[in-house]
Design a protein around this motif. Structure first.
Motif, PDB file in Angstrom:
ATOM      1  N   GLY A 296      71.963 -55.642 -47.463  1.00 50.58           N
ATOM      2  CA  GLY A 296      71.944 -56.951 -48.098  1.00 50.58           C
ATOM      3  C   GLY A 296      71.150 -58.031 -47.410  1.00 50.58           C
ATOM      4  N   ARG A 297      70.392 -57.685 -46.382  1.00 52.52           N
ATOM      5  CA  ARG A 297      69.601 -58.700 -45.683  1.00 52.52           C
ATOM      6  C   ARG A 297      68.168 -58.708 -46.200  1.00 52.52           C
ATOM      7  NH1 ARG A 297      71.820 -57.502 -39.507  1.00 52.52           N
ATOM      8  NH2 ARG A 297      73.971 -58.168 -39.918  1.00 52.52           N
ATOM      9  N   SER A 298      67.491 -59.812 -46.009  1.00 48.44           N
ATOM     10  CA  SER A 298      66.122 -59.934 -46.510  1.00 48.44           C
ATOM     11  C   SER A 298      65.111 -59.294 -45.578  1.00 48.44           C
ATOM     12  CB  SER A 298      65.772 -61.414 -46.706  1.00 48.44           C
ATOM     13  OG  SER A 298      65.895 -62.126 -45.477  1.00 48.44           O
ATOM     14  N   GLY A 299      65.498 -59.031 -44.337  1.00 49.98           N
ATOM     15  CA  GLY A 299      64.587 -58.429 -43.371  1.00 49.98           C
ATOM     16  C   GLY A 299      65.350 -57.892 -42.185  1.00 49.98           C
TER      17      GLY A 299
ATOM     18  N   HIS B 276      77.818 -59.310 -39.607  1.00 55.56           N
ATOM     19  CA  HIS B 276      77.322 -60.489 -40.322  1.00 55.56           C
ATOM     20  C   HIS B 276      76.805 -60.025 -41.684  1.00 55.56           C
ATOM     21  CE1 HIS B 276      76.591 -62.986 -36.384  1.00 55.56           C
ATOM     22  NE2 HIS B 276      77.747 -62.343 -36.405  1.00 55.56           N
ATOM     23  N   LEU B 277      77.729 -59.790 -42.580  1.00 59.16           N
ATOM     24  CA  LEU B 277      77.410 -59.162 -43.853  1.00 59.16           C
ATOM     25  C   LEU B 277      77.783 -60.076 -45.011  1.00 59.16           C
ATOM     26  CD1 LEU B 277      78.949 -55.663 -43.025  1.00 59.16           C
ATOM     27  CD2 LEU B 277      76.507 -56.178 -43.166  1.00 59.16           C
TER      28      LEU B 277
ATOM     29  N   ALA C 207      72.088 -56.196 -57.933  1.00 57.68           N
ATOM     30  CA  ALA C 207      71.208 -55.543 -58.890  1.00 57.68           C
ATOM     31  C   ALA C 207      70.489 -54.356 -58.258  1.00 57.68           C
ATOM     32  CB  ALA C 207      70.189 -56.548 -59.418  1.00 57.68           C
ATOM     33  N   ALA C 208      70.041 -53.441 -59.094  1.00 54.54           N
ATOM     34  CA  ALA C 208      69.317 -52.266 -58.612  1.00 54.54           C
ATOM     35  C   ALA C 208      68.069 -52.693 -57.851  1.00 54.54           C
ATOM     36  CB  ALA C 208      68.944 -51.372 -59.791  1.00 54.54           C
ATOM     37  N   HIS C 209      67.862 -52.061 -56.707  1.00 55.44           N
ATOM     38  CA  HIS C 209      66.723 -52.398 -55.855  1.00 55.44           C
ATOM     39  C   HIS C 209      66.307 -51.164 -55.065  1.00 55.44           C
ATOM     40  CE1 HIS C 209      70.390 -52.932 -53.497  1.00 55.44           C
ATOM     41  NE2 HIS C 209      69.671 -52.590 -52.438  1.00 55.44           N
ATOM     42  N   ALA C 210      65.106 -51.205 -54.522  1.00 57.10           N
ATOM     43  CA  ALA C 210      64.567 -50.066 -53.790  1.00 57.10           C
ATOM     44  C   ALA C 210      65.130 -50.022 -52.377  1.00 57.10           C
ATOM     45  CB  ALA C 210      63.050 -50.150 -53.732  1.00 57.10           C
ATOM     46  N   GLU C 211      65.478 -48.806 -51.931  1.00 59.37           N
ATOM     47  CA  GLU C 211      65.920 -48.559 -50.559  1.00 59.37           C
ATOM     48  C   GLU C 211      65.280 -47.256 -50.090  1.00 59.37           C
ATOM     49  OE1 GLU C 211      70.135 -48.504 -50.148  1.00 59.37           O
ATOM     50  OE2 GLU C 211      70.397 -50.622 -50.672  1.00 59.37           O
TER      51      GLU C 211
ATOM     52  N   SER D  10      65.882 -50.049 -42.646  1.00 63.97           N
ATOM     53  CA  SER D  10      65.686 -51.377 -43.224  1.00 63.97           C
ATOM     54  C   SER D  10      67.017 -52.036 -43.543  1.00 63.97           C
ATOM     55  CB  SER D  10      64.856 -51.272 -44.510  1.00 63.97           C
ATOM     56  OG  SER D  10      64.820 -52.521 -45.171  1.00 63.97           O
ATOM     57  N   ALA D  11      67.188 -53.274 -43.070  1.00 64.26           N
ATOM     58  CA  ALA D  11      68.430 -54.003 -43.319  1.00 64.26           C
ATOM     59  C   ALA D  11      68.554 -54.474 -44.762  1.00 64.26           C
ATOM     60  CB  ALA D  11      68.538 -55.189 -42.368  1.00 64.26           C
TER      61      ALA D  11
END
Length: 292
Positions: free
Chosen positions: A205-208, A231-232, A265-269, A200-201
């Motif tokens: 830092g990508r939305s999809g 492209h980051l 911020a903390a997020h799921a990966e 998953s991108a």
């Protein structure tokens, strides 16, 4: 593991036996690996205080030394934490090329043997072996321009195993990713533990969308290769190391309280939660823990 992942895993591993047979494993242990952090001398104290507090570590006393083969002077300090160590440099003179471009320092059993092993695997010697005040050093460059210091100390180093082994986070373009993996795995006597071409991108830092993520383990610890088109959005690609912690939320609170800024911020990966932190002086780190 899917058939595709298994195929690419076997492909990556298939290239290493000949090199394994001709070189020996020169690694000592991931507790001796240090990310190299260059900050201005004026920011050094604030950075070390913040990093130490965030990861509940212990710093050494800063010393003024020459760590290059040509004349220079830097304040040097090591911070050891349960999540990995860093070597901090606050140069008081201009930094001689190519120092400052290396990512990490790996303790090896013998610098000359390590350089030969790196060369045999496909790395170039960027800085030939030289003496420093407490041992010997060299810098090698793996395919893709991944520069790594190799070092050896005259007095044997003794550090306890880490509670959490950090990951060396290496961003590479598609054209050099396979060459780097082949060379590094051969040098480190490591193995590819996963090669996900549809990760998953969100992780970069990508939305999809998806990208390719390769994870490697060896006697030097963990390495994650992130294969992207470049492209980051900032700060992705600027971090050198991902630090695993037992409690991500508590770690981020300590970071904020000690002067660092949470920039992602903390997020799921997938099986982890992750965040990005910028410390005083500009050092950016990925920090992750197990998913709740």
């Amino acid at each position: 593991m899917t058939r595709t992942q298994a195929f690419f895993l076997s492909l990556a591993l298939a290239v290493t036996p000949a090199t394994f047979a001709s070189t020996r494993d020169v690694s000592v242990g991931p507790q001796y690996d240090t990310t190299h952090v260059y900050v201005s001398a004026g920011d050094m104290d604030a950075f070390v205080r913040s990093f130490t507090a965030t990861f509940e570590g212990q710093p050494t006393t800063p010393v003024a030394v020459t760590v290059t083969p040509t004349p220079s002077k830097t304040l040097s300090q090591v911070v050891r934490t349960p999540s990995g160590a860093i070597s901090v440099f606050g140069f008081q003179t201009p930094v001689p090329y190519p120092f400052g471009l290396e990512r990490t320092g790996y303790l090896v059993t013998n610098v000359d043997d390590a350089v030969k092993a790196a060369n045999a695997a496909g790395a170039a010697t960027l800085v030939a072996p030289f003496d420093d005040p407490i041992g010997r050093d060299a810098v090698v460059s793996f395919p893709g321009g991944v520069n790594t210091q190799l070092y050896w100390h005259t007095a044997k180093s003794t550090s306890a195993p880490l509670e959490h082994v950090p990951e060396n986070r290496i961003y590479l373009p598609v054209q050099s990713a396979d060459a780097f993996v082949k060379a590094f795995v051969a040098f480190a006597h490591g193995k590819v533990v996963s090669d996900d071409r549809k990760a998953s991108a969100v992780e970069i830092g990508r939305s999809g969308g998806t990208y390719r993520r390769i994870r490697i383990v060896s006697g030097f610890g963990k390495a994650t290769v992130l294969v992207t088109d470049g492209h980051l959005d900032w700060p992705y690609g600027t971090e050198l190391t991902g630090y695993e912690v037992g409690d991500l939320d508590a770690t981020l609170r300590r970071a904020r309280d000690s002067g660092a800024t949470v920039v992602v911020a903390a997020h799921a990966e997938g099986d982890r939660r992750a965040a990005m932190v910028r410390f005083p002086g500009g050092y950016v780190a990925e920090i992750h823990g197990a998913a709740n």
